[in-house]
Motif scaffolding. Structure first.
Motif, short mmCIF file in Angstrom:
data_model
loop_
_atom_site.label_atom_id
_atom_site.label_comp_id
_atom_site.label_asym_id
_atom_site.label_seq_id
_atom_site.Cartn_x
_atom_site.Cartn_y
_atom_site.Cartn_z
N UNK A 60 73.54 -76.19 -39.91
CA UNK A 60 74.51 -75.49 -40.75
C UNK A 60 75.32 -76.48 -41.59
N UNK A 61 75.51 -77.69 -41.06
CA UNK A 61 76.30 -78.67 -41.78
C UNK A 61 75.62 -79.01 -43.11
N UNK A 62 74.28 -79.05 -43.10
CA UNK A 62 73.56 -79.46 -44.30
C UNK A 62 73.57 -78.39 -45.39
N UNK A 63 73.63 -77.13 -44.98
CA UNK A 63 73.57 -76.07 -46.00
C UNK A 63 74.91 -75.40 -46.18
N UNK A 64 76.00 -76.05 -45.75
CA UNK A 64 77.29 -75.37 -45.71
C UNK A 64 77.71 -74.78 -47.05
N UNK A 65 77.33 -75.43 -48.16
CA UNK A 65 77.76 -74.92 -49.46
C UNK A 65 76.95 -73.72 -49.92
N UNK A 119 89.91 -78.42 -46.16
CA UNK A 119 89.74 -77.49 -45.05
C UNK A 119 88.62 -76.49 -45.30
N UNK A 120 88.19 -76.38 -46.56
CA UNK A 120 87.16 -75.37 -46.85
C UNK A 120 85.88 -75.59 -46.06
N UNK A 121 85.26 -76.80 -46.14
CA UNK A 121 84.02 -76.96 -45.37
C UNK A 121 84.24 -76.81 -43.87
N UNK A 122 85.40 -77.27 -43.37
CA UNK A 122 85.69 -77.14 -41.94
C UNK A 122 85.69 -75.67 -41.54
N UNK A 123 86.44 -74.87 -42.31
CA UNK A 123 86.52 -73.43 -42.02
C UNK A 123 85.14 -72.79 -42.09
N UNK A 124 84.38 -73.14 -43.14
CA UNK A 124 83.07 -72.52 -43.32
C UNK A 124 82.15 -72.81 -42.14
#
Lengths: 288, 297
Positions: free
Chosen positions: A272-277, B97-102
């Motif tokens: 999930x970290x890799x596709x987070x965007x 905080x956006x990526x952390x929350x996501x």
């Protein structure tokens, strides 16, 4: 300035003051409460995985007294446990490869051309994403038994195509819709053949889409239990089935069960970290 | 611009067609076969006509499972959609905080469904679970293995825990596509918080919200693994939803005829819903296309 929070009523200066003074903490609080709600059960699973079975059953405490990795050792040294992870990984990877490979050309066709029965075909694919796996459990069992695939990873991989192929077609079609058709036409004029254009020019353009589609196939195959359990018995038994059978057999070893659960969360968390965007866009089938 | 008509595109679709036909059409035909026949073993089948369907539609068991299922899906939508929108509105729009929350919010979505069940099975237990223990200490009579109401609450809260993030992530993606200029314009006009939501944010979210509602409806309508692990459909039959009942019938009791008939009715309900989903979605796509081409030329 306005980008940190939503603007509210009043003149600009007033708004800034009010969002800073009152609005912002409320929002942050909602998020924090929600995240705590999400993480608390996972935290509880983690503490159980670090406790001995005795400690779990005898005392009630928020933190493990003597954190131990014994439960993880059990899983990583017992083939009955760790083979579950290996089997799961095999069919998940297999399924992802098959799904994305067949979905790529199909998604291109749906996104670029009209052809006879295209709308009906698309709808038919959609119904398969919506088909309850419970409906297919028994016929799958018989179908794969009759062609000798029962209890193989390939059977599970093929069975999961039922919902992953339509999903992959959908997501890819959504992403391909964002690529202007002029690019295709220019490439054809420049003398590219279809396969060369597709692999050299088009696929790099929708690389994020392919990544997201692969991620979702991975994920839905990884989390599914019913079909995976129905189609396997010994040789290809996935980790999820290993876990449920342990529960029903002994129902006692909470520590090991919790540790097995924690280990199943890790791959998803990594991916999930890799596709987070792109996660949200993927869930919206590429249609944001 | 119209898409060109090209029937050769069928060749591109062919692999998908063959694969899905193999994994969907063949099994479905087996189900249809069973639904109209009866067997006494030895692979001998007898024509049974619509007997199974009539029996099923008049049986209390199916009716009750269906009511429970509809109630469950309704409850899930009523809680998850407003909650998801609220969470999405509260998310920070930019920053660290956006990526952390996501990532944290997406975490429950990636946990295998049986592990979700296991987590809540442990979390809710009165003797060893945090939730169950705390509620018990507060003097609340909570025990999901014996009390139907507790079991229901546990299953619903579990689903809210599991899937609200999906709604929130989708809405957040919709909100992100709103340019800052819209908010500035609203502020100059002196728009209230509510009218910003009603006239700027909600219209931008309607498309993803539609997908969210329908995905949530359909996935909750075929929920199996999580309640199966936590309650096993019990206590009694109180959390036996359609899928759980179907698997009990088909694989537990091996009643092929009734199970197949139930599968078909179940599938038809879902098919109807999918059709509504598809029609609404393609209509929106067309509208968008028209708007785009209308604006561009």
């Amino acid at each position: 300035m306005s980008s940190t929070s939503m603007p509210e009523t009043g003149t600009p200066s007033e708004t800034t003051l009010r969002t800073r003074g009152r609005g912002f903490p409320v929002k942050a609080l909602v998020i924090v409460v929600y995240l705590v709600f999400l993480l608390l059960p996972i935290y509880w699973l983690l503490t159980m995985a670090l406790k001995t079975n005795q400690e779990i059953l005898s005392t009630f405490n928020l933190f493990p007294d003597n954190p131990t990795l014994a439960n993880f050792t059990v899983i990583l040294t017992d083939p009955a446990w760790y083979m579950g992870y290996v089997n799961s990984t095999i069919y998940v990877v297999l399924n992802t490869l098959i799904s994305v490979t067949v979905a790529l050309p199909a998604a291109y066709a749906f996104s670029r051309y009209r052809f006879m029965g295209d709308k009906h075909l698309f709808f038919w694919l959609l119904t398969n994403r919506m088909a309850p796996p419970a409906v297919f459990a028994l016929p799958f069992f018989q179908l794969y038994s009759s062609i000798g695939l029962f209890d193989t990873s390939l059977a599970v991989a093929l069975a999961h195509c039922l919902f992953n192929v339509p999903l992959a077609v959908w997501i890819l079609e959504g992403f391909m819709g964002g690529v202007p058709r002029e690019i295709d036409e220019t490439a054809y004029i420049d003398g590219y053949s279809f396969p060369r254009f597709f692999t050299r020019i088009f696929m790099p353009l929708i690389a994020p889409g392919i990544g997201v589609a692969a991620f979702f196939c991975f994920m839905f195959s990884w989390v599914e239990l019913l079909l995976a359990r129905t189609l396997t018995s010994v040789d290809a038994k996935p980790i999820s089935a290993t876990m449920t059978r342990t529960v029903s057999a002994s129902g006692l070893d909470w520590g090991v069960l919790a540790a097995a659960g924690i280990l199943t969360i890790i791959p998803g968390a990594l991916v999930i970290y890799f596709v987070r965007n792109y996660i949200a866009k993927g869930f919206a089938l590429g249609r944001v | 611009m119209e898409k060109p008509l090209n029937n050769k595109a069928w060749f591109l679709v062919l692999p998908v067609f063959v694969l899905v036909a193999f994994s969907a059409l063949l099994p479905l035909m087996t189900v249809v076969n069973y639904a109209f026949q009866d067997t006494f073993g030895n692979n001998q089948f007898f024509w049974a006509g619509t007997d199974w369907f009539e029996k099923l539609l008049h049986s209390d068991r199916f009716g009750e499972a269906l009511i429970r299922q509809v109630l469950f899906s309704g409850l899930i939508l009523a809680i998850e959609v407003p909650l998801g929108i609220a969470v999405a509105l509260c998310m920070p729009r930019k920053g660290l905080w956006v990526p952390v929350c996501l990532v944290l919010m997406a975490l429950p979505l990636l946990i295998p469904w049986n592990v979700v069940g296991t987590i809540w099975q442990i979390f809710g237990r009165v003797d060893i679970g945090l939730l169950g223990h705390v509620l018990y200490s507060l003097g609340i009579d909570y025990n999901y293995t014996q009390d139907p109401l507790s079991a229901w609450i546990t299953v619903v809260v579990m689903d809210v825990w599991h899937w609200t993030s999906l709604v929130a992530l989708l809405c957040y993606a919709g909100l992100q596509s709103i340019p800052d200029a819209f908010y500035q314009a609203a502020r100059i006009d002196g728009a209230s918080r509510w009218s910003v939501f009603r006239h700027i944010q909600l219209p931008k979210m309607d498309r993803v919200l539609l997908i969210a509602v329908l995905l949530r409806f359909m996935d909750s309508f075929m929920i199996y693994t999580e309640p199966f692990v936590v309650t096993g459909g019990g206590p009694g039959n109180s959390t036996t939803f359609l899928s759980i009942d179907l698997v009990k019938l088909a694989i537990g009791q091996f009643d092929l005829g009734p199970a197949a008939a139930m599968s078909l009715i179940y599938f038809l309900i879902i098919l109807l819903m999918s059709w509504v989903f598809y029609t609404v979605m393609t209509k929106q796509d067309e509208q968008d296309q028209n708007r785009k081409t209308g604006g561009g030329e």
